[in-house]
Design an enzyme around this catalytic site. Structure first.
Site, mmCIF file in Angstrom:
data_model
loop_
_atom_site.group_PDB
_atom_site.id
_atom_site.type_symbol
_atom_site.label_atom_id
_atom_site.label_comp_id
_atom_site.label_asym_id
_atom_site.label_seq_id
_atom_site.Cartn_x
_atom_site.Cartn_y
_atom_site.Cartn_z
ATOM 1 N N HIS A 59 -0.437 -4.395 110.957
ATOM 2 C CA HIS A 59 0.148 -3.940 109.692
ATOM 3 C C HIS A 59 -0.103 -2.443 109.574
ATOM 4 O O HIS A 59 -1.245 -2.025 109.380
ATOM 5 C CB HIS A 59 -0.489 -4.690 108.519
ATOM 6 C CG HIS A 59 -0.252 -6.174 108.581
ATOM 7 N ND1 HIS A 59 0.860 -6.763 108.033
ATOM 8 C CD2 HIS A 59 -0.962 -7.176 109.159
ATOM 9 C CE1 HIS A 59 0.820 -8.074 108.257
ATOM 10 N NE2 HIS A 59 -0.267 -8.347 108.944
ATOM 11 N N ARG A 61 1.623 -0.553 107.412
ATOM 12 C CA ARG A 61 1.727 -0.285 105.961
ATOM 13 C C ARG A 61 2.756 0.758 105.563
ATOM 14 O O ARG A 61 2.788 1.146 104.404
ATOM 15 C CB ARG A 61 0.366 0.138 105.388
ATOM 16 C CG ARG A 61 -0.725 -0.894 105.545
ATOM 17 C CD ARG A 61 -0.452 -2.135 104.741
ATOM 18 N NE ARG A 61 -1.601 -3.037 104.702
ATOM 19 C CZ ARG A 61 -1.511 -4.345 104.908
ATOM 20 N NH1 ARG A 61 -0.347 -4.915 105.163
ATOM 21 N NH2 ARG A 61 -2.576 -5.099 104.848
ATOM 22 N N ASN A 91 5.986 -6.685 106.610
ATOM 23 C CA ASN A 91 5.670 -6.949 105.191
ATOM 24 C C ASN A 91 5.219 -5.674 104.484
ATOM 25 O O ASN A 91 4.161 -5.607 103.868
ATOM 26 C CB ASN A 91 4.623 -8.068 105.043
ATOM 27 C CG ASN A 91 3.267 -7.700 105.612
ATOM 28 O OD1 ASN A 91 3.173 -6.861 106.508
ATOM 29 N ND2 ASN A 91 2.209 -8.321 105.100
ATOM 30 N N ASP A 148 5.895 -12.549 108.268
ATOM 31 C CA ASP A 148 4.425 -12.549 108.226
ATOM 32 C C ASP A 148 3.858 -12.034 106.904
ATOM 33 O O ASP A 148 4.361 -11.083 106.314
ATOM 34 C CB ASP A 148 3.852 -11.698 109.359
ATOM 35 C CG ASP A 148 2.334 -11.765 109.359
ATOM 36 O OD1 ASP A 148 1.797 -12.868 109.530
ATOM 37 O OD2 ASP A 148 1.694 -10.725 109.123
ATOM 38 N N HIS A 177 4.240 -17.083 110.606
ATOM 39 C CA HIS A 177 2.945 -17.148 109.922
ATOM 40 C C HIS A 177 2.879 -18.564 109.352
ATOM 41 O O HIS A 177 3.559 -18.878 108.382
ATOM 42 C CB HIS A 177 2.934 -16.084 108.816
ATOM 43 C CG HIS A 177 1.804 -16.178 107.850
ATOM 44 N ND1 HIS A 177 0.884 -15.166 107.690
ATOM 45 C CD2 HIS A 177 1.439 -17.139 106.966
ATOM 46 C CE1 HIS A 177 0.007 -15.505 106.747
ATOM 47 N NE2 HIS A 177 0.324 -16.700 106.287
ATOM 48 N N ASP A 303 -3.871 -8.683 114.085
ATOM 49 C CA ASP A 303 -3.627 -8.836 112.637
ATOM 50 C C ASP A 303 -4.359 -7.737 111.856
ATOM 51 O O ASP A 303 -4.895 -7.976 110.762
ATOM 52 C CB ASP A 303 -4.016 -10.222 112.129
ATOM 53 C CG ASP A 303 -3.342 -10.545 110.790
ATOM 54 O OD1 ASP A 303 -2.566 -9.701 110.286
ATOM 55 O OD2 ASP A 303 -3.602 -11.625 110.246
ATOM 56 N N HIS A 307 -6.674 -2.370 103.990
ATOM 57 C CA HIS A 307 -6.565 -2.380 102.532
ATOM 58 C C HIS A 307 -7.481 -1.289 101.989
ATOM 59 O O HIS A 307 -8.594 -1.104 102.492
ATOM 60 C CB HIS A 307 -6.991 -3.731 101.954
ATOM 61 C CG HIS A 307 -6.019 -4.839 102.253
ATOM 62 N ND1 HIS A 307 -4.799 -4.958 101.619
ATOM 63 C CD2 HIS A 307 -6.082 -5.874 103.135
ATOM 64 C CE1 HIS A 307 -4.165 -6.023 102.083
ATOM 65 N NE2 HIS A 307 -4.900 -6.588 103.017
HETATM 66 O O1 DOR Z 1 -5.057 -11.482 106.048
HETATM 67 C C1 DOR Z 1 -3.888 -11.175 106.099
HETATM 68 N N1 DOR Z 1 -3.461 -9.964 105.733
HETATM 69 N N2 DOR Z 1 -3.005 -12.073 106.537
HETATM 70 C C2 DOR Z 1 -1.683 -11.857 106.471
HETATM 71 O O2 DOR Z 1 -0.922 -12.694 106.881
HETATM 72 C C3 DOR Z 1 -1.147 -10.610 105.904
HETATM 73 C C4 DOR Z 1 -2.137 -9.535 106.012
HETATM 74 C C5 DOR Z 1 -1.798 -8.333 105.194
HETATM 75 O O3 DOR Z 1 -0.641 -7.886 105.224
HETATM 76 O O4 DOR Z 1 -2.690 -7.781 104.541
#
Ligand code: DOR
Length: 426
Positions: A59, A61, A91, A148, A177, A303, A307
């Site tokens: 990701h 972002r 996503n 996902d 997913h 994965d 954050h």
């Molecule tokens: O833990 C996760 N974070 N699982 C996911 O499927 C999405 C991901 C996210 O985008 O933060």
């Protein structure tokens, strides 16, 4: 154009290992052999020289969440982790579900420190209602489609996506997913002894397994390829093993955290251990490792899910799921999987390259004429993970303070040394 000689290492690719120097010129490997000289020398003493790693699942972002990560910062972490190619999950905000968004991520990737391959959503806005223009996106180069972050809940729609994918003139793969949203709803960790002890609602293994079962059935029905993402339960691994034996065209991945950590970590109430799918039981971890060892699981995928501290430093049941992975994946796999380095590299390089359809440029043999996407790994180096030193914009690493064995010394992207002696060069 100056040449780069990677000297004193042991070359390791899908065909085996041999002591050799590697000479790189103008983006390609031009010679593999003894006593090669170059304008610039990279020391590979005590190291393995391998095809660059390939992450099927990161990701980055961008667009929309640049305070957590960007394509640039994520790609820097990827390069530090030995990756030369990363599949970027769609996503984002907005979701990558149309041509403009695909082109935007591709454009951002042109200046990145690894090659960035955008995955696109299966459904518009990842809302699970209408299919994206898959043919148009495949024509732009998209090879992996996934919603996902969530699974496609409507079995009829997933069947249609698979039927459509089979008819396309490009070798696309639908990646899932696996999570039944209704069964998982409100669950913040694995439903089991720890969710009960901590008094936080859990999500059962069956929330994953029901969708694994459904998608294997749909793949059999439609003849489509399906790739199952971040499998985490013993039941999922067993179903894939049986389906593959009966001829279903399934591939799957597991994450570094699901091969090493259990739900017992959640006893700390630290949201850094909150992830989807959740950390599971000892038996599940053992099954994931067995699946990696016997070839049921085709790839280790990070994965990588950055954050911000503001988002992650909330109570466990309010924090978003996800953990960093790009800079630590190789070391965790080397330290925790129990597999020899050649198997770890198969799972992190040449097998995921094939799944992503990029084996012409990544994960291939280290031989003259091939693109110089390479990583140089010191398998004996030990290091302690310090998220403050991470290239990521985020700090949510579950490995903080842990000592791991195996470290990337250099990474070359299309011949350019983007990481030298463990330092990013730009
Ligand atoms: O833990 C996760 N974070 N699982 C996911 O499927 C999405 C991901 C996210 O985008 O933060």
């Amino acid at each position: 154009m100056s040449t780069v000689a990677i000297k004193g290492g042991r070359v390791l690719d899908a065909s085996g290992a041999r002591a050799a120097d590697v000479l790189v010129d103008d983006g390609r490997i031009v010679a593999v052999g003894a006593d090669l000289a170059g304008d610039r020398v990279l020391d590979a003493g005590g190291c393995v020289v391998a095809p660059g790693l390939v992450d099927l699942h990161a990701h980055l972002r961008q667009p929309g969440n640049e305070e957590a990560e960007t394509v640039e910062t994520g790609s820097r972490g990827a390069a530090l982790g030995g990756f030369t190619a990363v599949v970027a999950m769609p996503n984002t905000t907005p979701a990558v579900d149309g041509a403009a968004a695909v082109r935007e991520v591709q454009d951002l990737g042109r200046t990145a420190l690894c090659e960035v391959f955008p995955a696109a959503a299966i459904t518009v806005g990842r809302a699970g209602e209408r299919l994206t223009p898959m043919a148009e996106l495949a024509e732009l180069g998209v090879r992996i489609f996934t919603d996902d972050g969530s699974g496609v809940q409507d079995g009829r729609l997933m069947r249609r996506a698979m039927e459509y994918a089979v008819g396309l003139p490009w070798p696309v793969v639908l990646a899932e997913h696996c999570e039944d949203a209704a069964l998982a709803a409100g669950g913040h960790l694995h439903e089991g002894v720890w969710s009960a002890k901590l008094g936080i609602a859990g999500q059962p293994a069956e929330a994953e397994e029901l969708m694994v079962m459904r998608d294997l059935a749909l793949a059999r029905l439609t003849g489509s390829r399906v790739h199952l993402q971040h499998l985490s339960t013993a039941g999922s691994v067993a179903m894939v093993r049986a389906a593959r034996a009966s001829g279903v065209a399934v591939t799957c991945e597991a994450t570094p955290h699901h091969l090493a950590l259990t739900h017992a970590e959640c006893a700390s109430f630290d949201p850094v251990f909150k992830v989807n799918p959740p950390l599971r039981t000892d038996d599940d971890v053992a099954a994931v490792r067995a699946g990696l060892a016997d070839g049921t699981i085709d790839a280790i995928a990070t994965d990588h899910a950055p954050h911000t501290a503001q988002d992650k430093e909330q109570p466990f049941d309010e924090a978003p799921p996800g953990m960093l992975g790009l800079e630590t994946a190789l070391a965790v796999a080397c330290s925790e999987s129990g597999l020899p380095l050649e198997r770890v590299l198969a799972l992190l390089s040449w097998q995921p390259a094939r799944i992503a359809g990029i084996e012409d440029s990544h994960g291939g043999p280290v031989q003259a004429g091939r693109p110089a996407n390479l990583c140089v790994i010191d398998p004996a180096a030990t290091w302690t993970v310090d998220p403050a030193r991470s290239a990521s914009r985020s700090r949510n690493s579950p490995w903080a303070g842990r000592t791991l064995t195996g470290r990337v010394r250099h990474t070359l992207l299309a011949g350019e040394p983007v990481v030298v002696d463990g330092e990013a060069q730009r």
